[in-house]
Enzyme design. Structure first.
Site, PDB file in Angstrom:
ATOM      1  N   PHE A  58      33.183  10.427-115.285  1.00 37.07           N
ATOM      2  CA  PHE A  58      32.931  11.006-116.608  1.00 37.07           C
ATOM      3  C   PHE A  58      33.465  10.021-117.631  1.00 37.07           C
ATOM      4  CE2 PHE A  58      34.159  13.921-120.114  1.00 37.07           C
ATOM      5  CZ  PHE A  58      33.001  14.671-120.247  1.00 37.07           C
ATOM      6  N   GLY A  75      39.619   8.577-128.456  1.00 34.43           N
ATOM      7  CA  GLY A  75      40.098   9.366-127.329  1.00 34.43           C
ATOM      8  C   GLY A  75      39.955  10.840-127.661  1.00 34.43           C
ATOM      9  N   SER A  76      40.975  11.384-128.280  1.00 33.93           N
ATOM     10  CA  SER A  76      40.915  12.786-128.699  1.00 33.93           C
ATOM     11  C   SER A  76      39.866  13.009-129.786  1.00 33.93           C
ATOM     12  CB  SER A  76      42.290  13.237-129.207  1.00 33.93           C
ATOM     13  OG  SER A  76      43.262  13.137-128.184  1.00 33.93           O
ATOM     14  N   ILE A  87      38.731   5.393-117.844  1.00 34.84           N
ATOM     15  CA  ILE A  87      37.716   6.123-117.091  1.00 34.84           C
ATOM     16  C   ILE A  87      38.143   6.269-115.633  1.00 34.84           C
ATOM     17  CG2 ILE A  87      35.291   6.241-116.453  1.00 34.84           C
ATOM     18  CD1 ILE A  87      36.011   6.478-119.528  1.00 34.84           C
ATOM     19  N   GLN A 127      75.713  29.784-109.537  1.00 38.04           N
ATOM     20  CA  GLN A 127      74.927  30.571-110.491  1.00 38.04           C
ATOM     21  C   GLN A 127      74.040  29.677-111.363  1.00 38.04           C
ATOM     22  OE1 GLN A 127      77.792  33.042-112.571  1.00 38.04           O
ATOM     23  NE2 GLN A 127      77.499  34.722-111.130  1.00 38.04           N
ATOM     24  N   GLN A 145      66.279  16.955-110.773  1.00 33.60           N
ATOM     25  CA  GLN A 145      67.705  17.070-111.069  1.00 33.60           C
ATOM     26  C   GLN A 145      68.471  17.648-109.878  1.00 33.60           C
ATOM     27  OE1 GLN A 145      68.542  15.744-113.861  1.00 33.60           O
ATOM     28  NE2 GLN A 145      70.698  16.273-114.137  1.00 33.60           N
ATOM     29  N   GLY A 196      69.313  15.143-107.267  1.00 37.60           N
ATOM     30  CA  GLY A 196      70.272  14.103-107.605  1.00 37.60           C
ATOM     31  C   GLY A 196      69.666  12.721-107.437  1.00 37.60           C
ATOM     32  N   GLU A 224      42.041  15.055-120.662  1.00 36.90           N
ATOM     33  CA  GLU A 224      41.209  16.220-120.990  1.00 36.90           C
ATOM     34  C   GLU A 224      41.798  17.018-122.157  1.00 36.90           C
ATOM     35  OE1 GLU A 224      39.192  18.561-118.077  1.00 36.90           O
ATOM     36  OE2 GLU A 224      39.417  17.017-116.543  1.00 36.90           O
TER      37      GLU A 224
END
Length: 395
Positions: free
Chosen positions: A130, A138-139, A168, A288, A345, A348, A372
């Site tokens: 496409f 672009g946008s 592309i 926790q 994270q 580590g 997209e």
């Protein structure tokens, strides 16, 4: 295997549930989670593999052309992409590009175009692409400069293509490109047409191969006096913007689904790490802080999934989903980035080791927030649709 309780949501029917279960089983035996250095060949092999197994039949429309259904089932596309993305970003890419690259033909192609391309796309015998983006468009699609000039002479009626396309996907390995060029029927977006350009045509070249953080075939294309028969135009002249947006409306929701797949895999990896990693006389999951992070990851995933499958369901009911697809794409991709970052994270130092699953996911998710329609563009789309609805309701 990730939690699949969302398959019990009312958005799906039994066929969707069976489809996901069958693909998950097939992928677990056939899709490798790591890939070699020859990404082009990996993609060719994946397209062939997905085609031979019958999964690509869902990426095209029209039973007469080998499709699984006459109209593309958006929920099926999303479930397929979500599942493949959990196993391999490259497998998801290979599947998605077969759909996006041929989507305009499924939606707007002539009978001849459908017969020539769709069945082979669904069999994995032709690789599609496409081609919309340009170096300065672009946008902002209306800023497109690639031009197609209609010529009438003794050789018949044909278009002459001039210009470039960039970023592309499948560039360099595709057998054909659905590309968009300015034909001048009107100013801006109303003067663009869509064409099918075979990769072996004179005047077409791969000007540059582009390397990105999550490797996949990507290229800059150049068109120099390419002669394209009028029969290769998709739809009416000047309707290319409509063709492009309709195609993206189908597959934009599936980008969100792929992000879901990445996020679910990241949560699976984080859960396994948290419950096995010993630290200060207990496991990481006993803290926790870890529990709060895992809870937020799960909430983010389910929130995005609701938006994704709402949009997919609405489109399958024949409703216009420009706003809903934009919401799904934005929330799912941004949320997946957060989930994957949290998983890295928890790992580590191991989280940034090359080819550790969460490190690979960290690279793969980043592009989804751009292609997209970048997140900022989705925000504009959502607001524009809201304002339009408000004005209509209060006029």
């Amino acid at each position: 295997m990730s939690n699949t309780s969302h398959l019990n949501w009312p958005f799906f029917n039994e066929e969707h549930r069976q489809l996901q279960t069958q693909l998950d089983s097939w992928a677990s035996h056939n899709i490798h989670q790591t890939h070699g250095k020859d990404v082009d060949q990996e993609c060719r092999d994946l397209v062939k593999q997905l085609g031979e197994a019958g999964w690509l039949k869902h990426a095209i429309g029209g039973r007469a052309y080998g499709a699984n259904q006459d109209v593309i089932d958006t929920r099926a596309i999303c479930l397929l992409r979500e599942t493949l993305a959990r196993y391999s970003g490259l497998a998801d890419f290979a599947f998605a590009m077969q759909g996006l690259g041929s989507g305009a033909i499924s939606l707007f192609g002539s009978e001849q175009q459908k017969a020539t391309y769709l069945e082979k796309v669904g069999q994995g015998k032709l690789i599609s692409a496409f081609a919309l983006s340009e170096p300065n468009a672009g946008s902002d699609v209306a800023a497109m400069q690639c031009a197609a000039t209609l010529v009438h002479d003794v050789q018949g009626d044909y278009y002459v293509l001039e210009g470039e396309k960039t970023w592309i996907s499948n560039g360099g390995i595709a057998d054909f490109y659905v590309m968009f060029a300015r034909t001048g029927e009107a100013a801006g977006a109303r003067g663009i047409s869509a064409f099918i350009v075979d990769a072996d045509i004179d005047g077409f070249e791969i000007a540059e191969r582009i390397d990105v953080i999550a490797p996949h075939p990507l290229a800059r294309l150049k068109f120099n006096q390419c002669r394209i028969p009028v029969s290769q135009r998709i739809g009416e002249a000047g309707q290319g913007f409509k063709v492009a947006m309709a195609t993206l409306d189908v597959f934009r929701t599936s980008v969100a689904a792929a992000a879901l797949g990445f996020a679910r895999r990241a949560l699976d990896e984080a859960m396994a790490r948290a419950t096995s990693r010993k630290m200060f006389g207990q496991t990481l999951a006993d803290f926790q802080l870890t529990q709060a992070k895992l809870a937020q990851m799960a909430i983010t995933i389910d929130s995005a999934a609701l938006l994704v499958y709402r949009a997919a369901w609405q489109r399958d009911q024949g409703e216009r989903v420009t706003k809903e697809a934009a919401m799904a794409k934005m929330v799912a991709t941004e949320g997946a980035q957060q989930v994957i970052d949290a998983a890295v994270q928890m790992f580590g130092g191991m989280g940034v080791m090359s080819e550790v699953p969460v490190e690979r996911l960290y690279r793969e998710i980043r592009a989804l927030r751009i292609y997209e329609g970048a997140t900022e563009v989705q925000q504009l789309i959502i607001a524009r649709e809201m304002l339009k609805d408000y004005k209509e309701a209060n006029s």
